[in-house]
Design an enzyme around this catalytic site. Structure first.
Site: not given
Length: 880
Positions: A462, A737
């Site tokens: 990502e 996260e």
């Protein structure tokens, strides 16, 4: 009088390669008379340092000018041209009309401002299909000694330039990511010392980077002692020996998958005169050719480069099984390993990077998704070799090394920390060890996620600039780093992908996500406003105001009765019990926080930020219209989402009520009930958060604003799930996260800044440094230390465009001592609870405020003028 130091041009010290002909100047002022204020300035800009020494500003003499509130003064002299190096200095007048001495002279240098300045063509090889890097070289001869040389260069995906066998500069992973169909950044290097009379070689290595292609644009401009000029440029149009290309030892490179380097294919003379075309072990050798340009305009890179900013030693090396070593760096970070090895020719050493370990001590890469995160180093068998990758980077704490010849020692491993080379702006500490550990984890998380853009994570497939993440972390980021050059570049990345109807995308540059972006993508407006209040940068807001307005108008077109209903992410990734369930487990979408509520609240915030920017920019009609719009959205929000006393807004959960209170969307007569509902929900969850990435930021600020700072600190210092302390108690050195301790596949990054927003809360609410909405470049600040909390010490420093601002307090028994350093140009308002009073040293006067507009009904306030450090004794009134 005032003296001047720390001169800056476009927020940089002696910038080489500015891409603007209208640079802005700033400086820090010093005085021994803090009661005086700066009334005026004079800037001289000259074509030479000798003229400047004689007070001749042949390019610009501003004359004596009134000092504005904004700290940046824009150049307004004769037209500047490409390659020019002007010299400048400044002096200041005080409010008694006394001029101070001129500063020491300084310079800035202009890059190539016009496309006509480029004689180079894009170079590569259309027939190359290699997975590895492309090597380019160009020999040339200089007839005399070089006295000045500049290399203007960029390459796609990434490049590394060499001259006469030496790497040019310290940049890595250059250029920064952009949409190359719109703009391609280039860098400027002073390479005078790398050249000599006679034979020279200019070389470059091209990796795939984000663009996935091999293209080089380079222009080397040299002035010789005999007065002649030489240009060596990419392309085969200058009637000189051509560029050669070959495939060398980097046989595979990928951002996500890593790099393979076969040192048997090295030719040490490839970038100097020692290349042996007969003996060189090159897989392919061919003439380079002109290739299609990427399409975007070529522009000077405005922000700090990516560099190796630190080299660390491992804290431990283990051997889970024979022939396999695992290096523990002791810190989750972004970068790579530099490895030294001595072994037989053809020995293959594999390095695998990960954030966590399996139970057997080997690395766990499951959360990397499809990213292989693996480097391979093949030895040439010629003694001890040292190698590090060039065109990849990894997010990791652990490195598993397989195939290493012999016993791996700590001295064989250097851990290279890699990021955009911004300076740390803020420093915070207090007497609570957990708070300090969270603060340190926040710093490392941000340091791992600034690589030309503010990324979401450094490890998996990502590493993108997500706008919804920046909605949560922007304030924290501007406290952690000096983002005065970094974030305006990223705002431009957002603007570059905006379409004709005003829609922007979830990521910038746009690689993933949706168009239109989720309405929570308020950072498009938030960052330019933060650039005004923190750095005095009005240009970013002025440049992008119309684009941000078009995004706001797009949201308006999607609204029904001022309610924006579409939502993708909302208050993203709350704890498991608050998230929707899906076929493969728990999603990150909030189950109990309506997406329309979050979208409409951020639609309102966009209008509010645009209104503030319009006021700062003098766009009065825009400000008036946006104020009316904001009022209409506020009324519609309350009508749509208010559920009554005891519930508040939406589902009545923490997120719904926190965002409504934070944004002042609650009518006055409903505030007390809504605060009570919020507090009750927190207590019902055993003083734990149920919020996602956005509302975690809002809830802490809201609690302090409504008299519950102690409850906010309780939330921050929890150690059980869900909390930051829970992360740290499970071995985290960066922010996760998710609130959960998840290590498998899926959305389980352990280095993710969206929950790092708490970092700004430490500065604002514990040390007490707050920047009012109407400040320009921190022209005014509020110092409101958290004396009511159970802390005994807190200290924060912020580097500002005007100097270092510091707020520190220390409690012994019922006595509190404050140390507040206020730079010239900043007016600080010290606000204390009504039950406290001050007693100052006569040498450090504190002038009572005449107007106490910013202090709440629970505060008393004093004015602190800039230019001195105040030492203030504070005690409860009852004890004084």
């Amino acid at each position: 009088m005032f003296t001047v130091t720390n001169l800056r041009c476009e927020f940089a010290e002696r910038p080489l390669g500015l891409g603007t002909a209208r640079p802005r100047f700033s400086w820090e002022a010093l005085t021994s008379e803090p009661e005086r204020t700066v009334a005026g300035y004079q800037i001289l800009v000259a074509t030479s340092v000798d003229k400047l020494a004689n007070d001749i500003g042949d390019l610009w003499d501003s004359g004596q000018q009134d000092m504005p509130l904004a700290p940046l003064i824009e150049y307004a002299g004769a037209a500047l041209h490409s390659r020019q190096r002007p010299w400048w200095k400044v002096r200041l007048w005080d409010d008694r009309g006394r001029p101070g001495p001129y500063s020491e002279p300084d310079w800035f240098e202009i890059a190539l401002l016009d496309s006509a300045d480029w004689r180079a063509d894009w170079l590569g090889h259309a027939g190359s299909s290699s997975r590895g890097a492309l090597y380019l070289r160009r020999p040339f001869v200089l007839a005399d000694k070089p006295i000045r040389a500049r290399l203007y260069v960029t390459g796609l995906g990434w490049y590394e330039a060499h001259l006469n066998g030496a790497k040019v500069g310290s940049r890595v992973l250059d250029p920064a990511p952009t949409d190359t169909s719109v703009r391609v950044p280039y860098s400027t290097f002073d390479v005078t010392d790398l050249l000599h009379e006679g034979d020279n070689v200019l070389g470059a290595i091209l990796g795939h980077g984000w663009a996935g292609s091999h293209k080089l644009l380079a222009q080397l401009e040299i002035s010789l002692a005999d007065g002649s000029d030489v240009v060596v440029a990419t392309g085969n149009h200058l009637n000189t020996p051509g560029w050669m290309a070959y495939l060398g030892p980097i046989v595979d490179d990928s951002i996500y998958d890593g790099q393979t380097y076969d040192s048997r294919l090295e030719n040490p003379g490839w970038a100097d005169g020692g290349l042996d075309f007969v003996a060189a072990p090159m897989r392919e050798l061919f003439h380079a050719m002109v290739v299609d340009a990427p399409g975007g305009s070529v522009e000077a890179q405005p922000q700090e480069p990516i560099e190796v900013v630190e080299t660390r030693a491992p804290v431990a090396i283990t051997a889970p099984r024979p022939g396999l070593f695992v290096v523990d760096t002791g810190q989750n970070l972004a970068g790579w390993v530099r490895l030294a090895a001595d072994g037989p020719r053809g020995t293959q050493v594999t390095l695998r990077y990960a954030e966590s370990l399996h139970a057997d001590g080997t690395v766990d890469q499951e959360n990397l998704r499809s990213a292989q995160a693996q480097d391979t180093f093949i030895l040439a068998g010629r003694g001890r070799q040292v190698w590090e990758p060039t065109f990849t980077y990894h997010g990791f704490r652990y490195v598993e090394i397989e195939g290493y010849p012999g016993e791996l020692r700590a001295s064989d491993v250097d851990v290279q920390v890699v990021r955009s080379a911004m300076s740390f702006r803020g420093h915070f500490t207090c007497d609570n060890d957990l708070v300090n550990a969270i603060s340190e984890a926040v710093r490392w998380t941000e340091a791992s996620n600034v690589h030309g853009v503010p990324t979401d994570c450094p490890q998996r497939n990502e590493r993108m600039g997500w706008l919804n993440d920046l909605a949560a972390r922007s304030e924290e980021l501007v406290h952690t780093f000096d983002t005065s050059r970094f974030l305006p570049k990223w705002v431009q990345d957002i603007a570059d992908i905006q379409d004709s109807v005003g829609a922007i995308t979830d990521t910038a540059p746009y690689h993933f996500g949706a168009r239109p972006a989720d309405p929570v993508s308020v950072c498009y407006a938030l960052i330019p406003w933060l650039m005004i209040t923190h750095h005095g940068d009005l240009r970013t807001a002025a440049t992008h105001f119309d684009g941000i307005r078009r995004w706001y108008d797009y949201l308006t077109s999607r609204a029904t009765g001022r309610i924006v209903s579409y939502s993708y992410y909302g208050d993203w990734a709350p704890p498991e019990g608050e998230s929707l369930e899906c076929d493969d487990g728990v999603s990150a979408i909030a189950a109990n926080t309506p997406g329309a509520l979050i979208s409409t609240a951020h639609y309102y915030l966009t209008a509010l930020l645009l209104q503030r920017m319009a006021q700062a920019l003098g766009r009065d009609e825009d400000a008036k219209q946006l104020a009316a719009d904001a009022a209409a959205i506020k009324a519609a929000f309350h009508a749509e989402f208010y559920r009554g006393p005891g519930i508040g807004y939406g589902s009545g959960n923490q997120a719904c009520n926190a965002i409504a209170l934070y944004l002042n969307l609650v009518p006055t007569n409903n505030v007390a009930d809504t605060v009570a509902a919020l507090v009750a929900d927190i207590r019902a969850h055993d003083t734990h958060l149920t919020t996602g990435n956005l509302c975690t930021k809002y809830i802490l600020e809201t609690l302090v604003d409504h008299g519950h700072a102690d409850l906010a600190l309780e939330l921050v210092t929890q150690t059980t799930y869900p909390s930051w302390g829970y992360m740290l108690s499970n071995g985290a050195t960066t922010i996760w996260e998710r609130w959960e301790h998840a290590t498998g596949g899926g959305m389980n990054s352990h280095n993710h800044p969206m929950y790092a927003s708490v970092g700004a809360w430490f500065y604002r609410r514990l040390a007490g440094i707050q920047v009012p909405d109407d400040a320009i470049g921190m022209s005014r600040v509020i110092i409101r230390p958290a004396l009511e909390l159970s802390l005994s010490h807190a200290c924060a420093e912020l580097s500002t465009v005007r100097g270092t601002l510091r707020s520190a307090w220390n409690r012994v028994d019922d006595k509190v001592s404050l140390t507040i350093q206020v730079p010239v140009g900043i007016e600080a308002e010290l606000c204390l609870p009504l039950e406290f009073d001050v007693a100052t040293d006569p040498a450090d006067p504190v002038v009572p405020c005449v107007e106490n507009n910013s202090a709440s009904s629970h505060d008393r306030a004093w004015l602190l003028r800039g230019g001195t450090t105040y030492r203030i004794a504070v005690s409860p009134i009852s004890a004084s």
